[in-house]
Design an enzyme around this catalytic site. Structure first.
Site, PDB file in Angstrom:
ATOM      1  N   HIS A 273      -2.465   1.893 -12.153  1.00 12.57           N
ATOM      2  CA  HIS A 273      -3.643   2.343 -11.096  1.00 12.57           C
ATOM      3  C   HIS A 273      -4.751   2.931 -11.646  1.00 12.57           C
ATOM      4  CE1 HIS A 273       0.050   1.811  -8.253  1.00 12.57           C
ATOM      5  NE2 HIS A 273       0.460   2.980  -8.691  1.00 12.57           N
TER       6      HIS A 273
ATOM      7  N   HIS B 181       1.474  -0.567  -5.412  1.00 11.20           N
ATOM      8  CA  HIS B 181       2.401  -1.030  -6.258  1.00 11.20           C
ATOM      9  C   HIS B 181       2.659  -2.476  -6.194  1.00 11.20           C
ATOM     10  CE1 HIS B 181       3.251   3.398  -5.643  1.00 11.20           C
ATOM     11  NE2 HIS B 181       3.370   3.203  -7.041  1.00 11.20           N
TER      12      HIS B 181
END
Length: 326
Positions: free
Chosen positions: A56, A214
């Site tokens: 991320h 995700h």
């Protein structure tokens, strides 16, 4: 999926090492257990720690520095850090004033940070981030997920700690920022974890509304729309959650998921801003860019944070990190 990669199992350590070496004026790395801490630690006051799965970036390691995080714990790709990482990071940066843990609302993160909290022999509070208005239902046992709004919460709590606010007040403003923030995401493509296949398949003329960070599929799959139509749909979902008041002031945060060009993000931001103005909402602050990504996914999220004087002052407070500074 082709990637710059040696061995998948070494990806996170090699990546974080490269980050730490490139930004040694901001951060120092501890390799085992893995965490990053501020190069210039605070001499006193509350320490602020976050972390989560890698993939991320720049979340969370890019926000270690003055006015934001004291330390960050990167887990494996899309996997929570271990309790040992969190404990070691906290013990390296915390003082007598205690530590605030900023936790994204995922089952793995909750378990790791809860165990770490119980293991720490110092005052601990935590702020749970659950800004994702799409992250509800049977597929999300923890409830609303913590996604791009995490950046806003980390900035607010970090500014409060830098000002010398107490542990109680740092938690209070963190909870306040989280409750004032709502996020909705859209993806045009999926992503692939190093060494694995794409997380989901999607057609050339389809888009996923309500994806997670995700690589999770979204709430609905629909035909692709114009940027104006996408912005309107995202703002509508956010509006239902925040219940905007006429004349209210907000921070509008348009975040890229990793594979979206900045030109497209600015175009989407302008469309979202126009949509908010149409609803009588004043966009008082803006942030546009790739700040909480999902590897190489082409997509974006809109986060809106309703501002009062306290939150605005903490957002505007000086910050000096690799990924955010003013």
């Amino acid at each position: 999926m082709k990637k710059f990669l040696n061995r998948p199992e070494n990806f996170v350590l090699e990546s974080v090492s490269g980050f730490a070496e490139s930004h040694a004026d901001f951060v120092a790395m501890n390799p085992a257990p893995l965490y990053l801490r501020r190069r210039s630690p605070k001499r006193k006051g509350v320490a602020v720690i976050s972390g989560g799965g890698s993939g991320h970036e720049p979340l969370d390691i890019g926000y270690v520095g003055t006015g934001m995080l004291d330390a960050a714990c990167p887990g494996a790709v899309f996997t929570a850090p271990t309790p040992g990482q969190v404990v070691a990071a906290a013990e390296s940066v915390a003082r007598a004033d205690g530590v605030v843990l900023i936790v994204k609302n995922y089952v793995g993160d909750l378990k790791s940070f809860e165990l770490a909290r119980d293991m720490l022999d110092l005052p601990v509070s935590w702020v749970l981030v659950n800004d994702d208005v799409a992250g509800v239902g049977p597929d999300h046992p923890a409830g609303r997920r913590g996604i791009a709004g995490t950046v806003i919460v980390e900035k607010i709590v970090g500014a409060a700690a830098e000002r010398g606010m107490s542990l109680t007040d740092c938690k209070r403003v963190g909870d306040k920022a989280n409750q004032a923030t709502a996020t909705m995401s859209v993806a045009l493509t999926s992503c692939s974890v190093p060494g694995a296949a794409a997380t989901f398949e999607i057609g050339a003329h389809e888009m996923e509304m309500g994806v997670g960070l995700h690589g999770e599929p979204g709430r609905t799959r629909i035909p692709t729309m114009s940027a104006n139509e996408i912005a309107s749909a995202l703002v509508e979902q956010i509006s239902e959650d925040l219940q905007f008041r006429q004349g209210g002031a907000v921070l509008l945060f348009t975040n890229g998921l990793g594979g979206t060009p900045l030109g497209e993000l600015y175009l989407l931001h302008a469309a979202a801003r126009a949509e908010l103005m149409r609803r009588g909402v004043e966009v008082k602050r803006s942030l546009v860019g790739n700040y909480a990504t999902s590897l190489e996914s082409a997509g974006a999220s809109l986060s809106v944070c309703t501002l009062d004087d306290e939150l605005l002052g903490l957002w505007d407070a000086p910050v000096r990190t690799v990924a955010l500074r003013w």
